[in-house]
Enzyme design. Structure first.
Site, PDB file in Angstrom:
ATOM      1  CB  THR A 142     -22.517 -17.746 -21.215  1.00 10.40           C
ATOM      2  OG1 THR A 142     -21.767 -16.560 -21.451  1.00 10.40           O
ATOM      3  CG2 THR A 142     -21.670 -18.743 -20.448  1.00 10.40           C
ATOM      4  CG  HIS A 185     -17.132  -4.459 -26.075  1.00  8.72           C
ATOM      5  ND1 HIS A 185     -16.061  -5.083 -26.695  1.00  8.72           N
ATOM      6  CD2 HIS A 185     -16.595  -3.604 -25.176  1.00  8.72           C
ATOM      7  CE1 HIS A 185     -14.940  -4.606 -26.192  1.00  8.72           C
ATOM      8  NE2 HIS A 185     -15.236  -3.708 -25.264  1.00  8.72           N
TER       9      HIS A 185
HETATM   10  C1  GAR Z   1     -18.739 -11.906 -23.322  1.00 14.23           C
HETATM   11  O1  GAR Z   1     -18.543 -11.284 -22.089  1.00 14.23           O
HETATM   12  C2  GAR Z   1     -18.637 -10.882 -24.438  1.00 14.23           C
HETATM   13  O2  GAR Z   1     -19.079  -9.613 -24.062  1.00 14.23           O
HETATM   14  C3  GAR Z   1     -17.151 -10.854 -24.677  1.00 14.23           C
HETATM   15  O3  GAR Z   1     -16.745 -12.176 -24.568  1.00 14.23           O
HETATM   16  C4  GAR Z   1     -17.590 -12.857 -23.643  1.00 14.23           C
HETATM   17  C5  GAR Z   1     -18.058 -14.119 -24.318  1.00 14.23           C
HETATM   18  O4  GAR Z   1     -18.649 -15.000 -23.435  1.00 14.23           O
HETATM   19  N1  GAR Z   1     -16.893 -10.298 -25.952  1.00 14.23           N
HETATM   20  C6  GAR Z   1     -15.807  -9.589 -26.209  1.00 14.23           C
HETATM   21  O5  GAR Z   1     -14.937  -9.364 -25.378  1.00 14.23           O
HETATM   22  C7  GAR Z   1     -15.705  -9.076 -27.639  1.00 14.23           C
HETATM   23  N2  GAR Z   1     -14.768  -7.998 -27.727  1.00 14.23           N
HETATM   24  P1  GAR Z   1     -19.446 -16.275 -23.976  1.00 14.23           P
HETATM   25  O6  GAR Z   1     -18.564 -16.992 -24.982  1.00 14.23           O
HETATM   26  O7  GAR Z   1     -19.648 -17.112 -22.752  1.00 14.23           O
HETATM   27  O8  GAR Z   1     -20.727 -15.798 -24.570  1.00 14.23           O
END
Ligand code: GAR
Length: 189
Positions: A13, A103
């Site tokens: 996303t 993060h």
């Molecule tokens: C996001 O919320 C990001 O902050 C988190 O993973 C999610 C990815 O969502 N990242 C971490 O936890 C890194 N430590 P997405 O794949 O839908 O962008």
């Protein structure tokens, strides 16, 4: 024109948000030159119809070396957008100030190994935190320890759940990620 490489491991996303912001001009004069995933994931499919090259480098010990070998020479910024592998010290040090990570918590709290996605929200709830939020920071060899670029918080309500936290944090991420990218690339905010 600034060239951005985006690394993903999941739903993508945040990658989608970057694609949309480049399309609508919120991130001006930039393009995504490559999306790299460390596993098969929906994030890779977000580039469909956008003419963005993608590559899958399976996670493992040689990931950073392989990435370094294929990284386009003109890369201005590497964005870790829900990316779960740890980049090694050599890689981080070759691109100091050019790698950023999003993060889902208020670093320096709730960062480090194993702190990702819902594990973070669970820890925030169990810790009885009064607030949570999201952080964009520079990537250095210490996990989630690099200088903070942007951070935004909100109060944790009494009836908060992992799902409601995730939803609120997603909104904040949509807001701060493009701003942080513009900030690091020195594009107008
Ligand atoms: C996001 O919320 C990001 O902050 C988190 O993973 C999610 C990815 O969502 N990242 C971490 O936890 C890194 N430590 P997405 O794949 O839908 O962008």
């Amino acid at each position: 024109m600034k060239n951005i490489v985006v690394l993903v491991s999941g739903g993508g996303t945040n990658l989608q948000r970057i694609i949309d912001c480049i399309d609508n001009g919120e991130i001006p004069n930039a393009k995504i030159s490559l999306v790299v995933a460390d596993r098969a994931c929906f994030g890779l499919e977000r580039t469909d119809n956008h003419n963005i090259p993608t590559l899958l480098i399976p996670r493992g010990k040689t990931f950073s070396e392989e990435l370094q070998q294929i990284l386009p020479e003109n890369t201005d910024l590497i964005v870790l957008a829900g990316f779960l592998s740890i980049l090694n010290k050599e890689f981080c040090e070759s691109f100091t100030g050019k790698i950023i990570n999003i993060h889902p918590a208020l670093l320096p709290k709730f960062g480090g190994k194993g702190m990702w996605g819902n594990y973070v929200h669970d820890a925030v709830l169990k810790g009885g935190e009064k607030e949570s939020g999201a952080t964009v920071h520079f990537v250095t060899p210490g996990i989630d320890e690099g200088e903070i670029i942007l951070q935004k918080s909100f109060p944790v309500s009494k009836d908060e759940t992992i799902e409601t936290l995730a939803e609120k944090i997603h909104e904040i991420e949509c807001e701060i990620l493009p701003k942080a990218i513009n900030n690091v690339l020195e594009l107008p905010l």
